[in-house]
Design an enzyme around this catalytic site. Structure first.
Site, PDB file in Angstrom:
ATOM      1  N   GLY A 175       1.470   0.559  -9.457  1.00 38.92           N
ATOM      2  CA  GLY A 175       0.766  -0.585  -8.849  1.00 38.92           C
ATOM      3  C   GLY A 175      -0.267  -0.151  -7.820  1.00 38.92           C
ATOM      4  N   ARG A 176      -0.674   1.085  -7.888  1.00 34.50           N
ATOM      5  CA  ARG A 176      -1.645   1.656  -6.948  1.00 34.50           C
ATOM      6  C   ARG A 176      -1.170   1.601  -5.499  1.00 34.50           C
ATOM      7  NH1 ARG A 176      -5.057   2.783 -10.631  1.00 34.50           N
ATOM      8  NH2 ARG A 176      -6.436   4.006  -9.321  1.00 34.50           N
TER       9      ARG A 176
END
Ligand SMILES: Cc1cc2nc3c(=O)[nH]c(=O)nc-3n(C[C@H](O)[C@H](O)[C@H](O)COP(=O)(O)O)c2cc1C
Length: 197
Positions: A175-176
């Site tokens: 999800g960065r």
């Protein structure tokens, strides 16, 4: 969280992560992008190989007369970046470079394969090359010149060591939501903090 056991000394962290990248078989784990800036403030970047710590500095070896050599002469600030895919990690080191001593350069040069040693004499790194055949002819002449002799380290060839002022350890996350751990050099210690990804 990464689960990595961060120590106060960023060099220790780097060497642990670097060793892990090597053990896990990351190809060219010792390849790093080296960014320099020339006298007109224009940046350029290329890959060089990290050749270990020399007197506490990250070392690499090259032709002092090439583009990066000229850039460094005008501006000793550099930045290098290691990327270790599969582990999803990068390490960035900002700092100032100095040439290694002649003895250090010669000691490393002596460990290089003969072909690379001859190549160092043959290549006017970064200069315009007329043709591959002229390069080959020059190589043959150099080979002949040093026939049955040890190849000495060319005067224009040697190492640099980067005195780090900031080291960032980056760990990729789903999800960065990546994790960035910064070490900033202070007069007698390292200040540590995080940055948003
Ligand atoms: C994997 C890899 C490793 C390299 N290692 C070095 C190195 O250690 N030293 C070097 O001078 N050039 C190395 N090169 C070549 C440089 O990327 C670059 O082309 C060369 O140094 C000339 O750069 P310059 O014209 O910006 O000075 C390497 C290239 C690759 C792809």
């Amino acid at each position: 969280m990464t689960g990595f056991d961060f120590k106060k000394d960023p060099f220790e962290n780097f060497l642990t992560l670097y060793k892990e990248a090597q053990i896990k078989g990351i190809p060219d784990a010792h390849a790093m992008s080296l960014a320099t800036v020339n006298k007109d403030h224009k940046p350029s970047v290329r890959i060089v190989y990290f050749k270990g710590m020399i007197r506490g500095g990250f070392s690499f070896f090259t032709n002092y007369n090439g583009r990066k050599g000229h850039d460094i002469e005008a501006n000793s600030n550099v930045s290098v970046n290691f990327f270790w895919p599969h582990l999803d990690r990068q390490v960035r080191i900002d700092g100032v470079v100095q040439k290694t001593t002649r003895e250090e350069s010669e000691a490393y040069f002596a460990t290089r394969p003969r072909l690379s040693q001859l190549g160092a004499w043959t290549s006017d790194q970064s200069e315009v090359l007329e043709s591959f055949s002229s390069f080959q002819a020059k190589f043959t002449a150099i080979e002949e010149k040093f026939k049955d002799q040890k190849v000495p380290c060319p005067p224009h060839w040697g190492g640099y060591r980067i005195e780090a002022s900031e080291i960032e350890f980056w760990f990729g996350k789903n999800g960065r939501l990546h994790e960035r751990y910064i070490y900033q050099k202070q007069p007698t210690s390292w200040k540590t903090f995080l940055r948003f990804p």
